[in-house]
Design a protein around this motif. Structure first.
Motif, PDB file in Angstrom:
ATOM      1  N   GLU A  81     -65.217 -86.644 -32.508  1.00  0.00           N
ATOM      2  CA  GLU A  81     -64.342 -85.435 -32.550  1.00  0.00           C
ATOM      3  C   GLU A  81     -64.934 -84.372 -33.039  1.00  0.00           C
ATOM      4  O   GLU A  81     -64.956 -83.316 -32.531  1.00  0.00           O
ATOM      5  CB  GLU A  81     -62.978 -85.870 -32.892  1.00  0.00           C
ATOM      6  N   LYS A  82     -65.154 -84.576 -34.263  1.00  0.00           N
ATOM      7  CA  LYS A  82     -65.970 -83.441 -35.007  1.00  0.00           C
ATOM      8  C   LYS A  82     -66.996 -82.858 -34.293  1.00  0.00           C
ATOM      9  O   LYS A  82     -67.346 -81.603 -34.220  1.00  0.00           O
ATOM     10  CB  LYS A  82     -66.089 -83.999 -36.333  1.00  0.00           C
ATOM     11  N   ALA A  83     -68.050 -83.753 -34.008  1.00  0.00           N
ATOM     12  CA  ALA A  83     -69.284 -83.373 -33.271  1.00  0.00           C
ATOM     13  C   ALA A  83     -68.816 -82.535 -31.990  1.00  0.00           C
ATOM     14  O   ALA A  83     -69.605 -81.556 -31.849  1.00  0.00           O
ATOM     15  CB  ALA A  83     -70.045 -84.519 -32.796  1.00  0.00           C
ATOM     16  N   ILE A  84     -67.866 -82.949 -31.248  1.00  0.00           N
ATOM     17  CA  ILE A  84     -67.562 -82.118 -30.178  1.00  0.00           C
ATOM     18  C   ILE A  84     -66.770 -80.801 -30.576  1.00  0.00           C
ATOM     19  O   ILE A  84     -67.270 -79.678 -29.833  1.00  0.00           O
ATOM     20  CB  ILE A  84     -66.384 -82.928 -29.180  1.00  0.00           C
ATOM     21  N   LEU A  85     -66.029 -80.694 -31.571  1.00  0.00           N
ATOM     22  CA  LEU A  85     -65.782 -79.452 -32.027  1.00  0.00           C
ATOM     23  C   LEU A  85     -66.849 -78.427 -32.663  1.00  0.00           C
ATOM     24  O   LEU A  85     -66.683 -77.388 -32.338  1.00  0.00           O
ATOM     25  CB  LEU A  85     -64.484 -79.384 -33.201  1.00  0.00           C
ATOM     26  N   VAL A  86     -67.697 -78.884 -33.199  1.00  0.00           N
ATOM     27  CA  VAL A  86     -68.847 -78.430 -33.689  1.00  0.00           C
ATOM     28  C   VAL A  86     -69.615 -77.742 -33.032  1.00  0.00           C
ATOM     29  O   VAL A  86     -70.337 -76.608 -33.042  1.00  0.00           O
ATOM     30  CB  VAL A  86     -69.724 -79.220 -34.916  1.00  0.00           C
ATOM     31  N   ALA A  87     -69.788 -78.462 -31.788  1.00  0.00           N
ATOM     32  CA  ALA A  87     -70.724 -78.335 -30.732  1.00  0.00           C
ATOM     33  C   ALA A  87     -70.235 -77.044 -29.788  1.00  0.00           C
ATOM     34  O   ALA A  87     -71.314 -76.391 -29.057  1.00  0.00           O
ATOM     35  CB  ALA A  87     -71.001 -79.204 -29.742  1.00  0.00           C
ATOM     36  N   ASN A  88     -69.053 -76.690 -29.922  1.00  0.00           N
ATOM     37  CA  ASN A  88     -68.506 -75.276 -29.411  1.00  0.00           C
ATOM     38  C   ASN A  88     -68.524 -75.217 -28.122  1.00  0.00           C
ATOM     39  O   ASN A  88     -69.307 -74.147 -27.363  1.00  0.00           O
ATOM     40  CB  ASN A  88     -68.996 -74.154 -30.099  1.00  0.00           C
ATOM     41  N   ILE A  89     -68.226 -76.427 -27.403  1.00  0.00           N
ATOM     42  CA  ILE A  89     -68.388 -76.326 -25.729  1.00  0.00           C
ATOM     43  C   ILE A  89     -67.041 -75.819 -25.248  1.00  0.00           C
ATOM     44  O   ILE A  89     -67.169 -75.816 -23.834  1.00  0.00           O
ATOM     45  CB  ILE A  89     -69.002 -77.716 -25.382  1.00  0.00           C
ATOM     46  N   GLY A  90     -66.262 -75.327 -26.063  1.00  0.00           N
ATOM     47  CA  GLY A  90     -65.112 -74.842 -25.278  1.00  0.00           C
ATOM     48  C   GLY A  90     -63.927 -75.865 -24.821  1.00  0.00           C
ATOM     49  O   GLY A  90     -63.047 -75.386 -24.146  1.00  0.00           O
ATOM     50  N   LEU A  91     -64.205 -77.209 -25.575  1.00  0.00           N
ATOM     51  CA  LEU A  91     -63.043 -78.164 -25.048  1.00  0.00           C
ATOM     52  C   LEU A  91     -62.389 -78.790 -26.486  1.00  0.00           C
ATOM     53  O   LEU A  91     -63.302 -78.932 -27.528  1.00  0.00           O
ATOM     54  CB  LEU A  91     -63.703 -79.220 -24.314  1.00  0.00           C
ATOM     55  N   THR A  92     -61.321 -78.986 -26.510  1.00  0.00           N
ATOM     56  CA  THR A  92     -60.660 -79.494 -27.712  1.00  0.00           C
ATOM     57  C   THR A  92     -60.338 -80.934 -27.365  1.00  0.00           C
ATOM     58  O   THR A  92     -59.528 -81.318 -26.483  1.00  0.00           O
ATOM     59  CB  THR A  92     -59.271 -78.769 -28.096  1.00  0.00           C
ATOM     60  N   PRO A  93     -60.887 -81.944 -28.227  1.00  0.00           N
ATOM     61  CA  PRO A  93     -60.669 -83.350 -27.946  1.00  0.00           C
ATOM     62  C   PRO A  93     -59.339 -83.580 -28.617  1.00  0.00           C
ATOM     63  O   PRO A  93     -58.964 -83.214 -29.531  1.00  0.00           O
ATOM     64  CB  PRO A  93     -61.907 -83.998 -28.958  1.00  0.00           C
ATOM     65  N   SER A  94     -58.648 -84.865 -27.859  1.00  0.00           N
ATOM     66  CA  SER A  94     -57.468 -85.221 -28.346  1.00  0.00           C
ATOM     67  C   SER A  94     -57.737 -86.670 -28.252  1.00  0.00           C
ATOM     68  O   SER A  94     -58.022 -87.261 -27.531  1.00  0.00           O
ATOM     69  CB  SER A  94     -56.527 -84.784 -27.472  1.00  0.00           C
ATOM     70  N   ASN A  95     -57.303 -87.483 -29.331  1.00  0.00           N
ATOM     71  CA  ASN A  95     -57.416 -88.934 -29.511  1.00  0.00           C
ATOM     72  C   ASN A  95     -55.988 -89.719 -29.578  1.00  0.00           C
ATOM     73  O   ASN A  95     -55.389 -89.332 -30.183  1.00  0.00           O
ATOM     74  CB  ASN A  95     -58.479 -89.223 -30.659  1.00  0.00           C
ATOM     75  N   ASN A  96     -56.139 -90.836 -29.084  1.00  0.00           N
ATOM     76  CA  ASN A  96     -54.886 -91.566 -29.136  1.00  0.00           C
ATOM     77  C   ASN A  96     -55.127 -93.136 -30.063  1.00  0.00           C
ATOM     78  O   ASN A  96     -54.615 -93.846 -29.999  1.00  0.00           O
ATOM     79  CB  ASN A  96     -54.063 -92.126 -27.887  1.00  0.00           C
TER      80      ASN A  96
END
Length: 186
Positions: A81-96
């Motif tokens: 999740e953190k890696a996706i946010l740091v990559a700044n690809i314009g998508l916000t991850p959500s997990n369950n």
């Protein structure tokens, strides 16, 4: 003595690599549709080693607007999740707690135009690479002529170099047109 076919074959291999690289770059540009390629190049810390997300999780596209990331180890969820946010690809991850979901928002007209500019820059880089390969090839034919290749064979080689470059430039244009159409289609 160097054969013109050897020179042309070597140039063709290099041009194939340019096309493969361009194809890869264009695939990573998000066109409003979900794609596993959207996470290409994003690295996570896995036992102290930077590792591609695809190596630590299963990435699937259940529908046109969703990318699902299912880590093989639950402890990797916050790291991914953190890696996706740091990559700044314009998508916000959500997990369950089981997997990470990335919802792909529809593209605005402004964002579509930005993406087209981005792919235009990528294709221009590919064209520059092709011209560089052609220049090196023409130089190789001139050098071969000095080293004893007949003048008409060298001139034929230079013409073949131009034809080869034109063929690959057309491939670049076709890749650009297809991606532009994909991005601009609402």
């Amino acid at each position: 003595m160097i054969e013109s076919k050897e020179l042309l074959d070597a140039a063709q291999v290099k041009m194939d690599k340019v096309i493969a690289h361009l194809t890869e770059e264009l695939a990573s540009v998000r066109a409003g549709k979900a794609s596993v390629n959207v996470l290409n190049g994003i690295l996570v810390e896995y036992y102290g080693t930077p590792t591609d997300i695809s190596q630590v999780a299963s990435i699937t596209v259940p529908d046109a607007r969703t990318v699902l990331v299912q880590p093989w180890e639950k402890k990797m969820i916050p790291v991914i999740e953190k890696a996706i946010l740091v990559a700044n690809i314009g998508l916000t991850p959500s997990n369950n707690g089981e997997h990470i979901r990335l919802n792909i928002p529809p593209l605005t007209e402004e964002r579509r135009k930005e993406l087209v500019k981005q792919i235009k820059a990528e294709t221009e880089t590919a064209r520059v690479s092709l011209r560089g390969i052609r220049r090196d090839l023409v130089d190789a034919f001139k050098k071969a002529q000095k080293d004893g290749m007949p003048e008409d064979a060298a001139k034929d080689g230079e013409e073949s170099a131009q034809k080869l470059t034109d063929k690959y430039a057309k491939k670049v244009d076709d890749l650009f047109s297809a991606k532009e159409k994909e991005i601009m289609t609402v």
